[in-house]
Enzyme design. Structure first.
Site, mmCIF file in Angstrom:
data_model
loop_
_atom_site.group_PDB
_atom_site.id
_atom_site.type_symbol
_atom_site.label_atom_id
_atom_site.label_comp_id
_atom_site.label_asym_id
_atom_site.label_seq_id
_atom_site.Cartn_x
_atom_site.Cartn_y
_atom_site.Cartn_z
ATOM 1 N N PHE A 7 -0.916 16.434 3.783
ATOM 2 C CA PHE A 7 -1.292 15.768 2.545
ATOM 3 C C PHE A 7 -0.102 15.740 1.591
ATOM 4 O O PHE A 7 0.535 16.754 1.345
ATOM 5 C CB PHE A 7 -2.479 16.476 1.892
ATOM 6 C CG PHE A 7 -3.170 15.604 0.889
ATOM 7 C CD1 PHE A 7 -4.078 14.635 1.290
ATOM 8 C CD2 PHE A 7 -2.885 15.726 -0.465
ATOM 9 C CE1 PHE A 7 -4.698 13.812 0.367
ATOM 10 C CE2 PHE A 7 -3.512 14.910 -1.404
ATOM 11 C CZ PHE A 7 -4.413 13.948 -0.980
ATOM 12 N N ASP B 137 -3.375 5.960 6.435
ATOM 13 C CA ASP B 137 -3.816 7.240 6.973
ATOM 14 C C ASP B 137 -4.799 6.949 8.116
ATOM 15 O O ASP B 137 -4.373 6.644 9.229
ATOM 16 C CB ASP B 137 -4.438 8.008 5.794
ATOM 17 C CG ASP B 137 -4.855 9.411 6.125
ATOM 18 O OD1 ASP B 137 -4.109 10.085 6.861
ATOM 19 O OD2 ASP B 137 -5.909 9.862 5.653
ATOM 20 N N GLU C 225 0.847 -1.198 0.000
ATOM 21 C CA GLU C 225 0.000 0.000 0.000
ATOM 22 C C GLU C 225 0.883 1.249 0.000
ATOM 23 O O GLU C 225 2.007 1.225 0.527
ATOM 24 C CB GLU C 225 -0.916 -0.061 1.242
ATOM 25 C CG GLU C 225 -1.812 1.126 1.475
ATOM 26 C CD GLU C 225 -2.799 1.447 0.358
ATOM 27 O OE1 GLU C 225 -2.351 1.596 -0.789
ATOM 28 O OE2 GLU C 225 -3.999 1.608 0.641
ATOM 29 N N ASP C 226 0.368 2.313 -0.571
ATOM 30 C CA ASP C 226 1.165 3.545 -0.616
ATOM 31 C C ASP C 226 1.247 4.229 0.751
ATOM 32 O O ASP C 226 2.320 4.603 1.197
ATOM 33 C CB ASP C 226 0.616 4.519 -1.686
ATOM 34 C CG ASP C 226 -0.894 4.727 -1.598
ATOM 35 O OD1 ASP C 226 -1.528 4.260 -0.625
ATOM 36 O OD2 ASP C 226 -1.453 5.363 -2.517
ATOM 37 N N ARG D 257 0.661 11.760 -9.683
ATOM 38 C CA ARG D 257 1.114 10.394 -9.379
ATOM 39 C C ARG D 257 2.507 10.114 -9.956
ATOM 40 O O ARG D 257 3.269 9.339 -9.406
ATOM 41 C CB ARG D 257 0.160 9.360 -9.991
ATOM 42 C CG ARG D 257 -1.166 9.227 -9.276
ATOM 43 C CD ARG D 257 -1.853 7.953 -9.736
ATOM 44 N NE ARG D 257 -3.283 7.966 -9.498
ATOM 45 C CZ ARG D 257 -3.865 7.648 -8.342
ATOM 46 N NH1 ARG D 257 -3.134 7.277 -7.318
ATOM 47 N NH2 ARG D 257 -5.169 7.686 -8.221
HETATM 48 P P1 IMP Z 1 -7.016 5.358 4.855
HETATM 49 O O1 IMP Z 1 -8.141 4.425 4.556
HETATM 50 O O2 IMP Z 1 -7.509 6.649 5.460
HETATM 51 O O3 IMP Z 1 -5.891 4.761 5.644
HETATM 52 O O4 IMP Z 1 -6.487 5.866 3.470
HETATM 53 C C1 IMP Z 1 -5.621 5.206 2.698
HETATM 54 C C2 IMP Z 1 -5.682 5.759 1.290
HETATM 55 O O5 IMP Z 1 -5.952 7.164 1.287
HETATM 56 C C3 IMP Z 1 -4.354 5.621 0.607
HETATM 57 O O6 IMP Z 1 -4.299 4.426 -0.094
HETATM 58 C C4 IMP Z 1 -4.323 6.824 -0.302
HETATM 59 O O7 IMP Z 1 -4.908 6.490 -1.548
HETATM 60 C C5 IMP Z 1 -5.180 7.863 0.352
HETATM 61 N N1 IMP Z 1 -4.377 8.880 1.064
HETATM 62 C C6 IMP Z 1 -4.234 9.014 2.395
HETATM 63 N N2 IMP Z 1 -3.419 10.054 2.689
HETATM 64 C C7 IMP Z 1 -3.043 10.565 1.513
HETATM 65 C C8 IMP Z 1 -2.164 11.668 1.145
HETATM 66 O O8 IMP Z 1 -1.547 12.375 1.975
HETATM 67 N N3 IMP Z 1 -2.016 11.865 -0.188
HETATM 68 C C9 IMP Z 1 -2.646 11.130 -1.137
HETATM 69 N N4 IMP Z 1 -3.449 10.094 -0.844
HETATM 70 C C10 IMP Z 1 -3.654 9.822 0.467
HETATM 71 MG MG MG Z 2 -4.543 4.234 -2.278
#
Ligand code: IMP
Ligand code: MG
Length: 176
Positions: free
Chosen positions: A149, A100, A96-97, A162
């Site tokens: 962000f 968050d 995963e990237d 990207r």
């Molecule tokens: P989570 O479900 O809130 O943990 O979000 C995970 C997903 O949110 C990641 O796979 C990203 O696609 C997106 N995301 C969360 N933070 C960022 C950010 O700072 N920049 C861009 N995408 C983000």
């Molecule tokens: Mg993502």
């Protein structure tokens, strides 16, 4: 208007991804590791991480969306593309990237557990620990970053940026 500032350079990313690859090599000496790339953000990380491994690995893709066009999670997770292959009995490494809120990975872990893999671990290039709403155990973290962000190296804002090789902070310009 928004401006970009480099937070983690291409060189730093590449060096850290190689280190993570070495750790994964050590932890899965038998190979047969199923890398599950979460589209679209993780595809650049997956591509570098997979090539840094010396063990045998499978690659599969899963599409998950939880954000739409906003900067924060909608809390609603949707599978937009499922895996092509069965994962029963397999060692899975979710690639995963960024973690968050944890909503996406928490949901995904529960979903994949139902398919009876042998093990599930997570490799995330970035971690924003301050933002966590759901618990997620991440075995391999590239960089812990503050609650800001970021874009680049796969991460987007409304599908832009990207393809930037660095990870950049995206901040709004306020007229002074
Ligand atoms: P989570 O479900 O809130 O943990 O979000 C995970 C997903 O949110 C990641 O796979 C990203 O696609 C997106 N995301 C969360 N933070 C960022 C950010 O700072 N920049 C861009 N995408 C983000
Ligand atoms: Mg993502």
């Amino acid at each position: 208007m928004s401006s970009l500032r480099v937070l983690i350079s291409e060189q730093q990313i590449q060096a850290r991804v190689r280190e993570m690859g070495a750790e994964i090599d050590r932890d899965y000496p038998g190979g047969n590791l199923h890398l599950i790339c979460i589209l679209k953000g993780a595809c650049f990380f997956l591509s570098d991480l997979a090539r840094s491994l010396h063990i045998d690995a499978f690659v599969d893709f899963m599409g998950i969306s939880s954000y739409g066009k906003s900067k924060t999670t909608s809390g609603e997770v949707k599978v937009t593309k499922d895996l092509d292959f069965s994962v029963e009995g397999a060692d899975l490494l979710i690639v995963e990237d960024i973690v968050d809120s944890g909503v996406t990975l928490n949901y995904l872990i529960h979903l994949l557990e139902q398919r009876k893999p042998r093990s599930i671990s997570i490799a995330a290039l970035l971690d924003k620990p301050d933002r966590r709403q759901r618990p997620v155990a991440v075995s391999y973290v590239g960089f812990k970053i503050p609650d800001e962000f970021v874009v680049g190296y796969g991460l987007d804002y409304a599908e832009r940026y990207r393809n930037y090789p660095d990870i950049c902070l995206m901040s709004s310009d306020h007229p002074s």
